[in-house]
Design a protein around this motif. Structure first.
Motif, PDB file in Angstrom:
ATOM      1  N   LEU A 146       0.615 -39.734  14.884  1.00 59.14           N
ATOM      2  CA  LEU A 146       0.377 -40.463  16.141  1.00 59.14           C
ATOM      3  C   LEU A 146       1.114 -41.806  16.123  1.00 59.14           C
ATOM      4  O   LEU A 146       1.707 -42.203  17.129  1.00 59.14           O
ATOM      5  N   GLY A 149       4.533 -41.285  16.857  1.00 58.38           N
ATOM      6  CA  GLY A 149       4.688 -41.051  18.300  1.00 58.38           C
ATOM      7  C   GLY A 149       4.649 -42.335  19.125  1.00 58.38           C
ATOM      8  O   GLY A 149       5.357 -42.448  20.131  1.00 58.38           O
ATOM      9  N   ALA A 153       7.644 -43.438  21.555  1.00 56.07           N
ATOM     10  CA  ALA A 153       7.510 -43.849  22.964  1.00 56.07           C
ATOM     11  C   ALA A 153       8.113 -45.230  23.190  1.00 56.07           C
ATOM     12  O   ALA A 153       8.747 -45.482  24.222  1.00 56.07           O
TER      13      ALA A 153
ATOM     14  N   PRO B  22      10.591 -39.824  34.903  1.00 55.51           N
ATOM     15  CA  PRO B  22      11.383 -40.225  33.726  1.00 55.51           C
ATOM     16  C   PRO B  22      10.609 -40.155  32.413  1.00 55.51           C
ATOM     17  O   PRO B  22      11.211 -40.240  31.346  1.00 55.51           O
ATOM     18  N   ASN B  23       9.310 -39.999  32.462  1.00 55.30           N
ATOM     19  CA  ASN B  23       8.526 -39.934  31.228  1.00 55.30           C
ATOM     20  C   ASN B  23       8.393 -38.517  30.672  1.00 55.30           C
ATOM     21  O   ASN B  23       7.798 -38.325  29.612  1.00 55.30           O
ATOM     22  N   VAL B  24       8.925 -37.535  31.404  1.00 53.78           N
ATOM     23  CA  VAL B  24       8.822 -36.152  30.912  1.00 53.78           C
ATOM     24  C   VAL B  24       9.961 -35.877  29.929  1.00 53.78           C
ATOM     25  O   VAL B  24      11.123 -36.157  30.213  1.00 53.78           O
ATOM     26  N   VAL B  25       9.604 -35.353  28.771  1.00 53.35           N
ATOM     27  CA  VAL B  25      10.605 -35.018  27.770  1.00 53.35           C
ATOM     28  C   VAL B  25      10.242 -33.662  27.167  1.00 53.35           C
ATOM     29  O   VAL B  25       9.066 -33.368  26.953  1.00 53.35           O
ATOM     30  N   VAL B  68       1.679 -36.259  20.617  1.00 52.13           N
ATOM     31  CA  VAL B  68       0.357 -36.764  21.014  1.00 52.13           C
ATOM     32  C   VAL B  68       0.371 -38.291  21.046  1.00 52.13           C
ATOM     33  O   VAL B  68      -0.104 -38.916  22.004  1.00 52.13           O
ATOM     34  N   GLY B  69       0.941 -38.893  20.020  1.00 50.07           N
ATOM     35  CA  GLY B  69       1.031 -40.360  19.978  1.00 50.07           C
ATOM     36  C   GLY B  69       1.866 -40.902  21.138  1.00 50.07           C
ATOM     37  O   GLY B  69       1.513 -41.901  21.768  1.00 50.07           O
ATOM     38  N   ALA B  70       2.977 -40.230  21.432  1.00 53.54           N
ATOM     39  CA  ALA B  70       3.833 -40.672  22.535  1.00 53.54           C
ATOM     40  C   ALA B  70       3.112 -40.511  23.874  1.00 53.54           C
ATOM     41  O   ALA B  70       3.245 -41.359  24.774  1.00 53.54           O
ATOM     42  N   MET B  72      -0.103 -40.784  24.306  1.00 53.79           N
ATOM     43  CA  MET B  72      -1.085 -41.871  24.391  1.00 53.79           C
ATOM     44  C   MET B  72      -0.459 -43.122  24.999  1.00 53.79           C
ATOM     45  O   MET B  72      -1.115 -43.907  25.666  1.00 53.79           O
ATOM     46  N   LEU B  73       0.837 -43.298  24.742  1.00 49.97           N
ATOM     47  CA  LEU B  73       1.535 -44.487  25.244  1.00 49.97           C
ATOM     48  C   LEU B  73       2.253 -44.206  26.567  1.00 49.97           C
ATOM     49  O   LEU B  73       3.080 -44.995  27.001  1.00 49.97           O
ATOM     50  N   GLY B  74       1.961 -43.061  27.210  1.00 51.63           N
ATOM     51  CA  GLY B  74       2.408 -42.873  28.586  1.00 51.63           C
ATOM     52  C   GLY B  74       3.519 -41.860  28.806  1.00 51.63           C
ATOM     53  O   GLY B  74       3.877 -41.571  29.940  1.00 51.63           O
ATOM     54  N   LEU B  75       4.090 -41.313  27.721  1.00 52.92           N
ATOM     55  CA  LEU B  75       5.074 -40.247  27.941  1.00 52.92           C
ATOM     56  C   LEU B  75       4.347 -38.962  28.337  1.00 52.92           C
ATOM     57  O   LEU B  75       3.132 -38.839  28.147  1.00 52.92           O
TER      58      LEU B  75
END
Lengths: 363, 325
Positions: A146, A149, A153, B22-25, B68-70, B72-75
């Motif tokens: 996480l 991640g 981001a 733009p946040n979809v990857v 999952v971490g990404a 959480m930050l909006g991706l």
């Protein structure tokens, strides 16, 4: 930060004095006192938690941070606006360091609705995304992907920030940690993996659990920068070394592994009687020479930043704050039965914006 | 209306959402340079570049956790599992982290991630590559589960899943990837949790999901042809949320229910649906709810035997006749 090929113990830089490092030399009295105060607040909070646990007010596990205060405080003190932090279940120190309040923390331990997670997470699962604090995670090493991640981001969004992903020395043998190292190095992610090495993964010492010359050195296998902070009890040394890793993350988007040597005074959790894997002398020896509060207090006394009087006042205030938090927690209500099924699905909590149909809950 | 494959429908959905937000990857093993192990993402790297279409190493726990971490930050990461079976390697990241993060944070965090890939047997790849974990996934509060059975649904459900603010496990099917049908160009959504009556009928409700429900349509043709039985065929499309209303209305009309699915029988989606029917429509039933699943063992490799282990038209047809006895 250097890439090293051999010894487990990095050579001390001759004449290195953490106090004289640029990031510390500029600290004013107020800032130094604030660092000291935060460490004292963590310790008094933890002591108050222990009492509440012994009184049966706190359930489950309670992993105390006593002895390691210099790490959370030192690390968080050098974080910037876009830096994020995530840790494991020994999370009270980090939470206080980022600015969470004792009231919401203690109430969480008591399982109360006023807790930082409304009594749904408990001691191991604190969160405060408004302070860039992403937990509080219960499975050893599970938070490290996480944290990777979070860094992904940040880089994706073009923000000049980094993720500080904390783990204990017991986490370094989990596959998810190694997978994260590989991804971070492969993708050049601005993440700093911080191993708080207190010598014991629960009741198993490092030599009985981890092969190889040092934990941080494993980073070499991934071509990652690494360093060992021998004096993890020195908040100023922690600041200096972590700031260097942050600079690398911010300016070059490079990951690092930092191993910070430290020690915990209490058992793995309060449920651990601490009688099987180390002797009391070892604990007392560390306390007598390397206690992070004592060491910093002595140097601030010598510098005349602190006085006996101001030390007493800081201590008294921290004890009072912790006591107040216990009273706050005690007086707070428990969540309701209806609350059990809230905060499960975003859509269920935001019915006006719900796009899906059908049943989400089955009782 | 253009006729496109299930695979192309998924690609269109992901492409439209990448262009929209733009946040979809899209991330996963072989999704970019290799053009997708099953070519679902073919051409997407060339069109959207390496920032949006990202190859990962074979490291499911690591990269799913990273997603999952990404998130959480909006991706809004869309994570491809080359085979859905590989979710086992990332189990902790999916069910401890993605599923629980909102709850354990008291609602402070949400995790808008999609985990997608083929979850099916029938291709002779043995037990390790043939898991159908929809009931295991749906068991976990906090997770949503979608199983499209045709190209139209694949596109509309994928677009909804990507826009969803909760974690969605999106289970595709390698055997369906090449199946074609008319799919409208451009924007449309299929909401999660809305079942689809593929064929109206009065004598029996055949309810199910995934490729098995497409077979049920053929079985329904046989029932009509040979016995003049009018079976209603209900495709759930979404397991959680679940369209209980459509299930119950159908059973109340036909008074008989057969659930068909590729999963193993123990604690399957059909078991859950049977429990719901007995709980909420017991008085309407003229026969016990019957279930038709794969034969209860690990997925067998042997080619002719795997066909017999899985639901097939004949097995569904026979099960329907037993329900009507």
């Amino acid at each position: 930060m250097t890439k090293k090929s051999a010894p487990a113990k990095k050579p001390e830089v001759a004449g290195y004095n953490a106090r004289q490092a640029p990031i510390n030399a500029k600290l004013g009295h107020d800032e130094l006192i604030a660092l000291y105060r935060d460490m004292v607040r963590i310790r008094r909070f933890e002591e108050r938690c222990l009492r509440s646990y012994q009184q049966g007010k706190i359930g489950g596990f309670l992993h105390l941070y006593i002895g390691q205060e210099s790490i959370a405080v030192g690390c968080v003190s050098v974080m910037g606006k876009h830096d994020h932090i995530i840790t494991a279940y020994r999370d009270h120190g980090h939470a206080l360091a980022v600015g969470m309040g004792m009231n919401e923390m203690m109430a969480e331990n008591y399982g109360k609705y006023t807790g930082c997670s409304k009594g749904k997470g408990g001691s191991m699962h604190y969160f405060d995304p408004s302070r860039n604090f992403w937990g509080g995670h219960g499975i050893v090493g599970g938070q490290i992907p996480l944290g990777t991640g979070l860094a992904y981001a940040l880089k994706y969004k073009g923000l000049k920030g980094a993720a500080l992903a904390f783990m204990g020395d017991g986490a370094v043998n989990q596959g998810a940690v190694h997978e994260s190292y590989n991804l971070a190095a492969l993708m050049s992610l601005p993440v700093i993996f911080i191993i708080e090495n207190n010598g014991y993964s629960m009741g198993t010492s490092q030599e009985r659990s981890s092969a190889g010359p040092s934990l941080a050195q494993r980073a070499e296998g991934y071509g990652m920068n690494w360093d060992i902070i021998e004096n993890g009890h020195d908040v100023l040394e922690v600041r200096d070394k972590v700031a260097a890793a942050l600079k690398l993350a911010h300016e070059k988007s490079l990951p690092s592994v930092l191993e910070i040597r430290t020690y915990r005074y209490r058992g793995h959790s309060v449920a651990d009687p601490d009688t099987t894997y180390r002797d009391k002398q070892e604990i007392e020896a560390y306390k007598a020479t390397k206690d992070p509060l004592m060491v910093f207090q002595n140097s601030l006394l010598a510098e005349k930043v602190l006085t006996d009087d101001s030390i007493a006042k800081i201590d008294e205030a921290a004890r009072a704050e912790a006591e107040t938090s216990a009273q706050f927690a005690e007086a707070s209500p428990f969540p309701s039965v209806e609350d059990i099924q809230k905060d499960v699905y975003w859509e269920a909590d935001n019915p006006a914006d719900r796009k899906s149909q059908g049943t989400l809950f089955f009782n | 209306m253009p006729v496109i494959s299930y695979r192309e429908a998924l690609r269109h959905a992901m492409s439209e959402e990448i262009e929209r937000d733009p946040n979809v990857v899209l991330m996963g093993e072989e999704v970019a340079q290799f053009n997708g192990a099953y070519k679902v993402s073919e051409g997407m790297l060339a069109k959207y570049g390496p920032q949006r279409i990202v190859d990962t190493p074979i490291s499911e726990a690591g990269f799913i956790g990273m997603g999952v971490g990404a998130a959480m930050l909006g991706l809004r990461p869309v994570m491809e599992l080359m085979f859905f079976s590989f979710y086992t390697v990332a189990f902790d990241q999916i069910f401890n982290n993605a599923a629980n993060i909102r709850y354990m944070s008291g609602g402070l965090i949400n995790c808008p991630i999609v985990l997608r890939g083929p979850a099916n047997g029938g291709t002779n790849v043995g037990a390790t590559h043939s898991h159908t974990p929809e009931s295991i996934a749906a068991y976990h509060p906090g997770i949503k589960v979608v199983v499209p059975s045709n190209a139209y649904d694949a596109k509309g459900l994928m677009k909804s899943a990507i826009r969803d603010n909760d974690p969605v496990m999106f289970m595709e099917n390698t055997i369906l990837y090449g199946e074609t049908m008319e799919v409208p160009d451009g924007e449309y959504l299929v909401p999660l949790g809305k079942a689809n009556i593929l064929r109206a009928g009065t004598d029996l409700s055949i309810i199910g999901h995934g490729r098995a429900i497409q077979m049920a349509l053929k079985a329904a043709d046989l029932l009509k042809e040979k016995h003049n039985i009018n079976a209603e065929v209900v495709d759930l499309r979404s397991i959680r949320p679940l369209d209980e209303e459509t299930i119950l209305n159908s059973v109340k009309k036909t008074n008989r229910a057969l659930y068909v699915e590729e999963s193993k029988p123990f604690c399957s989606v059909g078991a859950m649906v049977a429990a719901i029917i007995s709980d909420k429509a017991f008085d309407y039933l003229d026969a016990p709810v019957k279930r038709l699943t794969s034969i209860d063992s690990p997925a067998i490799y042997s080619m002719p035997l795997e066909k017999l282990q899985l639901p097939n038209v004949d097995r569904i047809y026979q099960a329907a006749l037993e329900t009507l006895k």
